[in-house]
Design a protein around this motif. Structure first.
Motif, short mmCIF file in Angstrom:
data_model
loop_
_atom_site.label_atom_id
_atom_site.label_comp_id
_atom_site.label_asym_id
_atom_site.label_seq_id
_atom_site.Cartn_x
_atom_site.Cartn_y
_atom_site.Cartn_z
N SER A 135 75.91 35.30 32.96
CA SER A 135 76.10 33.71 32.61
C SER A 135 74.63 33.26 33.00
O SER A 135 74.09 33.65 34.13
N CYS A 136 73.82 32.02 32.24
CA CYS A 136 72.96 31.26 32.83
C CYS A 136 73.10 29.77 32.94
O CYS A 136 73.91 29.34 31.73
N THR A 137 72.94 29.03 33.88
CA THR A 137 73.02 27.82 34.08
C THR A 137 71.73 27.14 34.12
O THR A 137 70.86 27.40 34.88
N HIS A 138 71.53 26.13 33.27
CA HIS A 138 70.50 25.18 33.39
C HIS A 138 70.73 23.55 33.58
O HIS A 138 71.71 23.27 33.27
N SER A 139 69.88 23.07 34.61
CA SER A 139 69.96 21.81 34.87
C SER A 139 68.68 21.10 34.88
O SER A 139 67.51 21.62 35.13
N GLY A 140 68.44 19.95 34.24
CA GLY A 140 66.99 19.29 34.11
C GLY A 140 67.18 17.84 33.90
O GLY A 140 68.12 17.26 33.96
N ASN A 141 65.93 17.32 33.92
CA ASN A 141 66.10 15.83 34.08
C ASN A 141 64.73 15.50 32.86
O ASN A 141 63.95 16.25 32.78
#
Length: 336
Positions: free
Chosen positions: A129-135
């Motif tokens: 699983s890969c989790t990404h957070s960004g802005n």
């Protein structure tokens, strides 16, 4: 529910002006390609890919070109899209592997009006699983944030979910799934917008030759009782180019992050095309059943033949006739 119109460009264009427009677009894309290639080739080694294509919509044609390269644990990309009016939007960025299963990304997108959006994020992968957070921060200084998670559920099968929160606090959510088998990957998903609308999308990507992938897709946006469908597709061609040098290219796994969330969640509905009128043909007249009566059978009585009469033929004596002429024809002697 109204009929869902399908975008298709059917405007009639003068051949001369169309050819001129194509030349101008080709020059613009060449400039984009040159700038991107120079940026990505500035290192001592360049191992990358390139792609381009055209999207046909109800508003006209959109031309695009995109380039990317990887080296030293980082991958960079640069590209642009030209709208039907000749204005160009560009985007560039870099993804860097910071640790096993850890990546960071940053970049800048410029709109046709020259305004820019800065985007950055982090990705973490573990246990399939890969989790990404960004802005993303817009030219007005306002920031939108987003999170996404992609999970491998089975060989060739993936699911994803996430959300985007705009500067005003409104949040949109999305879910999707991808299934790959053979040379084709199929995907489908749903986006629930902050204003209560829904966007459903589906598509496929098929490898038809080494380095050549054909894509197709459909997206339908629904708001209240109105829905709009957009159909698209294209061909992606990849290549690898090595420039003289001795830098070693590290083949680290690269996770391409999803596009950055917009500064404000805005759903722009395209101008509605003319209503589609469906004309139902009149039903055919009922078939008539024709009964053909057979002709009456007549009884024919055949009278029996009359009784046979006995005829006695009296023989006559044969006469010898010597040869003679009949006109100019010789008749030999014969009995008569």
């Amino acid at each position: 529910m109204k009929n869902s119109p399908t975008f298709a460009s059917d405007a009639r264009v003068d051949p001369a002006s169309h050819a001129g427009s194509q030349k101008r677009r080709a020059r613009h894309l060449l400039l984009i390609a040159t700038a991107a290639a120079l940026t990505l080739c500035s290192g001592s080694a360049f191992a990358g890919w390139a792609r381009g294509g055209t999207a046909y919509t109800g508003r006209g044609e959109y031309q695009g070109a995109h380039f990317g390269s990887c080296g030293g644990g980082s991958c960079s990309h640069a590209g642009g899209v030209e709208n039907p009016w000749g204005r160009v939007a560009t985007n560039s960025g870099t993804v860097t592997r910071t640790a096993p299963g850890q990546f960071s990304n940053s970049g800048t997108a410029y709109g046709p009006n020259g305004r820019s959006v800065q985007h950055a994020g982090d990705t973490s992968c573990a246990g399939g699983s890969c989790t990404h957070s960004g802005n993303a921060t817009g030219p007005n200084g306002k920031t939108a944030t987003g999170t996404d998670t992609v999970t491998r559920t089975a060989p060739g099968q993936y699911s994803s979910s996430g959300s985007v929160t705009g500067p005003n606090g409104n949040t949109s959510t999305h879910t999707a799934s991808t299934n790959c088998g053979g040379y084709t990957c199929n995907r489908s998903g749903t986006v629930n917008t902050a204003n209560g609308g829904t966007v459903t999308h589906s598509g496929s990507a098929t490898s038809v030759a080494p380095g050549v992938v054909v894509t197709s897709g459909t997206a339908t946006a629904t708001s209240g009782s109105h829905s709009t469908t957009v159909v698209g597709g294209g061909t992606v061609t990849s290549s690898t180019t090595v420039v003289s040098g001795s830098t070693t290219v590290i083949g680290a796994p690269v996770i391409v992050p999803p596009p950055p969330p917009p500064s404000t969640t805005v759903v722009v509905a395209p101008s509605p095309p003319p209503s589609t009128v469906v004309v139902t043909p009149a039903p055919p007249p009922p078939a008539k059943t024709v009964v053909v009566a057979p002709p009456p059978v007549k009884t024919v009585y055949v009278a029996p033949p009359p009784p046979i009469k006995t005829v006695y033929v009296v023989p006559r004596r044969a006469i010898w006739i010597p040869g003679h002429y009949v006109g100019a024809v010789w008749i030999p002697a014969h009995w008569a």
